[in-house]
Structure formats: structure tokens, C-alpha cells
Design an enzyme around this catalytic site. Sequence first.
Site, mmCIF file in Angstrom:
data_model
loop_
_atom_site.group_PDB
_atom_site.id
_atom_site.type_symbol
_atom_site.label_atom_id
_atom_site.label_comp_id
_atom_site.label_asym_id
_atom_site.label_seq_id
_atom_site.Cartn_x
_atom_site.Cartn_y
_atom_site.Cartn_z
ATOM 1 N N ILE A 1 -8.069 6.894 -0.845
ATOM 2 C CA ILE A 1 -7.620 5.586 -0.980
ATOM 3 C C ILE A 1 -8.426 5.007 0.137
ATOM 4 C CG2 ILE A 1 -5.590 6.078 0.408
ATOM 5 C CD1 ILE A 1 -4.291 3.362 -1.041
ATOM 6 N N SER A 2 -9.279 3.840 -0.131
ATOM 7 C CA SER A 2 -9.894 3.323 0.978
ATOM 8 C C SER A 2 -9.098 2.831 2.067
ATOM 9 C CB SER A 2 -10.867 2.346 0.457
ATOM 10 O OG SER A 2 -11.715 2.976 -0.633
ATOM 11 N N GLN A 3 -9.614 2.536 3.173
ATOM 12 C CA GLN A 3 -9.436 1.792 4.395
ATOM 13 C C GLN A 3 -8.885 0.455 3.871
ATOM 14 O OE1 GLN A 3 -12.197 2.396 7.252
ATOM 15 N NE2 GLN A 3 -11.251 1.107 8.810
ATOM 16 N N ARG B 1 0.595 -1.274 0.047
ATOM 17 C CA ARG B 1 -0.029 0.276 0.039
ATOM 18 C C ARG B 1 0.912 1.283 0.054
ATOM 19 N NH1 ARG B 1 -3.769 2.939 4.321
ATOM 20 N NH2 ARG B 1 -5.440 3.554 2.999
#
Length: 213
Positions: free
Chosen positions: A60-62, A34
Site C-alpha cells: 500500500i503506497s505511502q 487508511r
Amino acid sequence: MTDTAERKMRFLYALRSRGVTDTRVLTAMERIDRGAFVKGLFADRAYEDMPLPISCGQTISQPSIVGLMTQALSVTPRDKVLEIGTGSGYQAAILSQLARRVYTVDRHRRLVREAQDLFQALNLTNITAFTADGSFGLPDQAPFDRIIVTAAAEDAPGPLLAQLKIGGIMVLPVGQSDTVQSLIKVTRHETGFDYEELRPVRFVPLVEGLGPE
């Protein structure tokens, strides 16, 4: 153990503790760093289980939500997957480890360009990214075995439902953008669609048209 290695280990532990238990999904999330998708001020928070800002006012998603959505999608190695909302490219990169082919679309040219550069740098050759209005899907490449939407619509968009194969699965958040949304799993059968509610979530709204850049 280096600080980064320790943070990555904690990252995977956090995913498991939040319900991401599918071994293939965890392996994909271990392979795709990530940190490569989080730039600038927030780079040092890449391994925390939280959404982070990216270009074009998006996020940016969890990671745990990425993991849970990917898990709900039940991707097989033969699948052709469509992602609506490329964003940073992180979700597509994870899907590339699980599927035969990933098509991803975003309305922001800049995000698509940046994601394409990352896919190339990481040698992820089974992803094709387009700048397009995601609410219409990708009719030229349809039908798809799996569809994932990373922005919230009030209902599952008709064009996307139509582009899902019989037996296919779509995972998406639905609901008004200013209230809590639900993550739902849609399965297409010969006779119609089954809807399963998975959990409350919060995503940016699915916007029609192309972005300003």
C-alpha cells in the site's frame, strides 16, 4: 482527544507538509480511513507516512505519494477514472470521493476480492473492480478522463495512452524497476501528448499477465 484521532491529525499534517495542499484531496484522505486498508502486523502503522506490505507481495503506497498523485490528476466530479493496480483499494477509495466513476484493475484476484469487500463495507458504490492485465487498460470502458497507474513501466503503455480522452490526464511512475523512477503527468491534446516530470519515486514494476491467484 483519543490516540487514533491524534494520529489522524498528525497524518493530515504530514500530508500538508509534504506538498499535498489541494483541499478536495485532503478532505477525501480525511474521509477514507487508511486503517481500514492495512491488516495484521502493520495495522498500528496505518497512519504513518510509509508504504506497507499487503497480500500477494504488493504494497500500500505511502500516503503522501497517494496524495501527490491524486493532486496531480486534478480529478473533477464529472470524471471517469481508470486505476491500474488496485492493491489494497486505498487509492481507488480516495478517487471515489472525487470522481463520478472509478474503474480499477489488478492482476491478483485475491486483492480485487478483498478490495471489493472493503468498498462494499464502506458503501463506496461508484467503484468497479476487475481482475485483468492492467497493461492493456479497459478498452470496453474507454475513453477515460483520468488514468492513474500505481506500478512502474519503462514508458507510458500505448494502450493506456490510447484510452485517454483528449484533454485527459494520466499520472504514472516510469523507469526501470531496479533504479529510481520518475512520477510523470501526461496530458493528451488534439495533436499529441505533453509529459511533465513531477518527482522521483519507487513503485513495484507493472507486470503483464494475471497473477497466480
